[in-house]
Design a protein around this motif. Structure first.
Motif, short mmCIF file in Angstrom:
data_model
loop_
_atom_site.label_atom_id
_atom_site.label_comp_id
_atom_site.label_asym_id
_atom_site.label_seq_id
_atom_site.Cartn_x
_atom_site.Cartn_y
_atom_site.Cartn_z
N LEU A 18 0.83 -1.21 0.00
CA LEU A 18 0.00 0.00 0.00
C LEU A 18 0.86 1.25 0.00
CD1 LEU A 18 -2.88 -0.88 2.51
CD2 LEU A 18 -3.01 -0.71 0.03
N ARG A 19 1.93 1.22 0.75
CA ARG A 19 2.79 2.40 0.86
C ARG A 19 3.62 2.62 -0.41
NH1 ARG A 19 4.75 4.78 6.06
NH2 ARG A 19 6.26 6.39 5.50
N CYS A 20 4.22 1.55 -0.93
CA CYS A 20 5.14 1.67 -2.06
C CYS A 20 4.44 1.80 -3.41
CB CYS A 20 6.09 0.48 -2.08
SG CYS A 20 7.19 0.36 -0.65
N HIS A 21 3.30 1.11 -3.55
CA HIS A 21 2.65 1.07 -4.86
C HIS A 21 1.38 1.90 -4.95
CE1 HIS A 21 5.45 -2.03 -6.11
NE2 HIS A 21 5.15 -2.74 -5.03
N HIS A 22 0.79 2.24 -3.80
CA HIS A 22 -0.48 2.98 -3.85
C HIS A 22 -0.44 4.29 -3.06
CE1 HIS A 22 -2.25 -0.51 -5.76
NE2 HIS A 22 -1.84 -1.28 -4.77
N ARG A 50 -3.27 13.29 -7.67
CA ARG A 50 -2.16 14.14 -8.13
C ARG A 50 -0.79 13.57 -7.71
NH1 ARG A 50 -4.03 19.63 -9.32
NH2 ARG A 50 -6.28 19.74 -9.01
N LYS A 51 -0.80 12.32 -7.25
CA LYS A 51 0.43 11.57 -6.93
C LYS A 51 1.09 12.00 -5.63
CE LYS A 51 -0.14 9.57 -10.90
NZ LYS A 51 -0.78 8.23 -10.97
N TYR A 52 0.35 12.66 -4.75
CA TYR A 52 0.90 13.04 -3.45
C TYR A 52 0.74 11.91 -2.44
CZ TYR A 52 1.10 17.96 -4.96
OH TYR A 52 1.39 19.14 -5.62
N PHE A 53 1.57 11.95 -1.40
CA PHE A 53 1.38 11.14 -0.19
C PHE A 53 0.63 12.02 0.81
CE2 PHE A 53 4.72 8.82 -2.20
CZ PHE A 53 4.70 7.53 -1.68
N ILE A 54 -0.32 11.44 1.52
CA ILE A 54 -1.18 12.23 2.41
C ILE A 54 -1.27 11.55 3.77
CG2 ILE A 54 -3.44 13.36 2.65
CD1 ILE A 54 -3.67 12.36 -0.48
N THR A 55 -1.13 12.35 4.84
CA THR A 55 -1.32 11.84 6.20
C THR A 55 -2.24 12.78 6.97
OG1 THR A 55 0.57 13.01 7.16
CG2 THR A 55 1.00 10.84 6.19
N ASN A 56 -2.63 12.34 8.15
CA ASN A 56 -3.46 13.18 9.02
C ASN A 56 -2.69 14.45 9.39
OD1 ASN A 56 -4.86 14.24 11.33
ND2 ASN A 56 -5.87 12.27 11.53
N GLY A 57 -3.37 15.58 9.35
CA GLY A 57 -2.68 16.85 9.60
C GLY A 57 -3.04 17.55 10.89
N LEU A 60 -1.65 16.54 5.95
CA LEU A 60 -0.30 16.93 5.58
C LEU A 60 -0.01 16.27 4.23
CD1 LEU A 60 1.72 16.51 8.91
CD2 LEU A 60 0.93 18.63 7.86
N VAL A 61 0.54 17.03 3.31
CA VAL A 61 0.75 16.55 1.95
C VAL A 61 2.24 16.54 1.63
CG1 VAL A 61 0.21 16.92 -0.49
CG2 VAL A 61 -1.51 17.41 1.26
N TYR A 62 2.70 15.40 1.11
CA TYR A 62 4.12 15.19 0.84
C TYR A 62 4.32 14.93 -0.66
CZ TYR A 62 4.18 14.09 5.88
OH TYR A 62 4.04 14.14 7.24
N CYS A 63 5.45 15.38 -1.17
CA CYS A 63 5.78 15.12 -2.57
C CYS A 63 6.39 13.73 -2.76
CB CYS A 63 6.75 16.18 -3.09
SG CYS A 63 5.99 17.82 -3.20
N GLY A 64 6.78 13.08 -1.67
CA GLY A 64 7.32 11.72 -1.70
C GLY A 64 6.99 11.02 -0.41
N ASP A 65 7.53 9.83 -0.23
CA ASP A 65 7.27 9.06 0.98
C ASP A 65 7.65 9.87 2.22
OD1 ASP A 65 7.69 7.11 3.20
OD2 ASP A 65 7.19 5.67 1.64
N PRO A 66 6.76 9.95 3.21
CA PRO A 66 7.04 10.73 4.43
C PRO A 66 8.29 10.28 5.19
CG PRO A 66 4.72 10.24 4.30
CD PRO A 66 5.37 9.46 3.20
N ALA A 126 6.73 17.25 4.98
CA ALA A 126 5.46 17.69 4.38
C ALA A 126 5.65 19.07 3.75
CB ALA A 126 4.38 17.74 5.44
N GLN A 127 5.06 19.25 2.59
CA GLN A 127 5.17 20.53 1.90
C GLN A 127 3.94 21.42 2.14
OE1 GLN A 127 6.24 20.15 -2.20
NE2 GLN A 127 6.05 22.34 -2.66
N PHE A 128 2.77 20.77 2.33
CA PHE A 128 1.54 21.53 2.49
C PHE A 128 0.77 21.10 3.74
CE2 PHE A 128 2.21 20.91 -2.14
CZ PHE A 128 2.47 22.23 -2.50
N ILE A 129 0.15 22.06 4.39
CA ILE A 129 -0.87 21.79 5.40
C ILE A 129 -2.20 22.14 4.75
CG2 ILE A 129 -1.77 22.37 7.69
CD1 ILE A 129 1.02 23.36 8.42
N VAL A 130 -3.06 21.15 4.56
CA VAL A 130 -4.33 21.37 3.87
C VAL A 130 -5.46 21.47 4.88
CG1 VAL A 130 -5.98 20.42 2.22
CG2 VAL A 130 -3.52 20.21 1.79
N ILE A 131 -6.25 22.52 4.75
CA ILE A 131 -7.42 22.75 5.60
C ILE A 131 -8.65 22.69 4.72
CG2 ILE A 131 -8.57 24.38 7.15
CD1 ILE A 131 -5.69 25.54 7.65
N CYS A 132 -9.56 21.79 5.03
CA CYS A 132 -10.76 21.60 4.22
C CYS A 132 -11.86 22.53 4.72
CB CYS A 132 -11.23 20.15 4.29
SG CYS A 132 -9.99 18.96 3.75
#
Length: 272
Positions: free
Chosen positions: A23-27, A191-198, A206-212, A217-223
């Motif tokens: 899940l981590r490496c391929h998805h 969009r090919k980002y890695f995403i975790t709880n922020g 929290l949005v990452y351009c690669g594996d955390p 993390a590059q972005f803090i996303v607020i919905c």
């Protein structure tokens, strides 16, 4: 197909290490390790399986047919105890047999020396029966005591049985807020980002351009719903948080057509 174990509160967990790695490496599904290693039980910072998934992650994986939902079958406690007691007794017998075989090998190797010592101490040329001496030494062997039994530490339930769940039973997202978060999560993932709880940075993701494990993390996303309003103090708070942790704060929402819209905040923009 990868199995997501769902509990009675409908939290999703990954218990298999190979599944977690796939899940981590391929998805690009990270989740959150919530277990501890048995060899480092006193060190809470050393985390291990199971991996708890965000509800957004579970929904995405099920809809993409990457995973299926399973639930542990519940057995009566008396049946489980009987299985464990029977297994424990079997293990003790196996260890006792192995212990005796090891001791017997030592006796067979030493029997010649034992006989020589007996002959040297014998009186008036007393005849020493080698086979009798051997049997006497073997008879001295006592069963392995409970204090010396090796205890097996289970890392998972050896008798666990799972039943597959109908994916329709997984109802997330339900509320308007949940639907908003899922739409944004899905768009970021596409969009090919890695995403975790922020939540630790005051955001939703929290949005990452690669594996955390390799990237910050590059972005803090607020919905936010488009109808939500902001206080000036909130904007200042979010911007200062982003500046302090060197991340870009992004406000994400959906328009009337369901298209995800992103707007970034920076402390410099607010003070000029």
């Amino acid at each position: 197909m990868i199995r997501i174990h769902v509990d009675y509160q409908y939290n999703g967990f990954i218990w298999n290490a190979d599944d977690w790695n796939e899940l981590r490496c391929h998805h690009r599904i990270v989740g959150n390790l919530v277990g501890t290693r048995s060899s480092a039980a006193k060190n809470a910072k050393v985390l291990a399986l199971p991996c708890q998934l965000l509800p957004e992650e579970v929904t995405l994986l099920v809809k993409l047919n990457i995973c299926k939902l399973v639930k542990m079958k519940q057995e009566p406690w008396s049946d489980l105890k009987e299985k464990y007691d029977s297994y424990k007794e079997e293990i003790m017998k196996e260890q006792d047999v192995a212990f005796k075989k090891g001791k017997e090998k030592k006796i067979y190797k030493m029997i010649d020396n034992i006989v020589k010592n007996k002959e040297a101490s014998a009186k008036n040329g007393e005849n020493i029966d080698r086979n009798q001496i051997l049997q006497e030494e073997l008879a001295k062997l006592e069963p392995l005591s409970a204090d010396h039994i090796l205890v097996q530490r289970f890392l998972e339930d050896p008798w666990q049985e799972n039943e597959e769940l109908d994916s329709r039973l997984w109802t997330y997202p339900v509320s308007r807020r949940d639907k908003l978060k899922y739409s944004i999560f899905k768009d970021l993932w596409s969009r090919k980002y890695f995403i975790t709880n922020g939540t630790k940075f005051g955001g939703d993701y929290l949005v990452y351009c690669g594996d955390p494990s390799k990237f910050h993390a590059q972005f803090i996303v607020i919905c936010k719903d488009q109808k939500d309003t902001f206080q000036a103090s909130e904007l200042a708070m979010y911007s200062r948080i982003g500046t302090n942790v060197k991340k870009t704060v992004v406000i994400a929402s959906c328009d009337t057509a369901g298209q995800v819209i992103y707007q970034s905040l920076s402390w410099a923009d607010l003070v000029t």
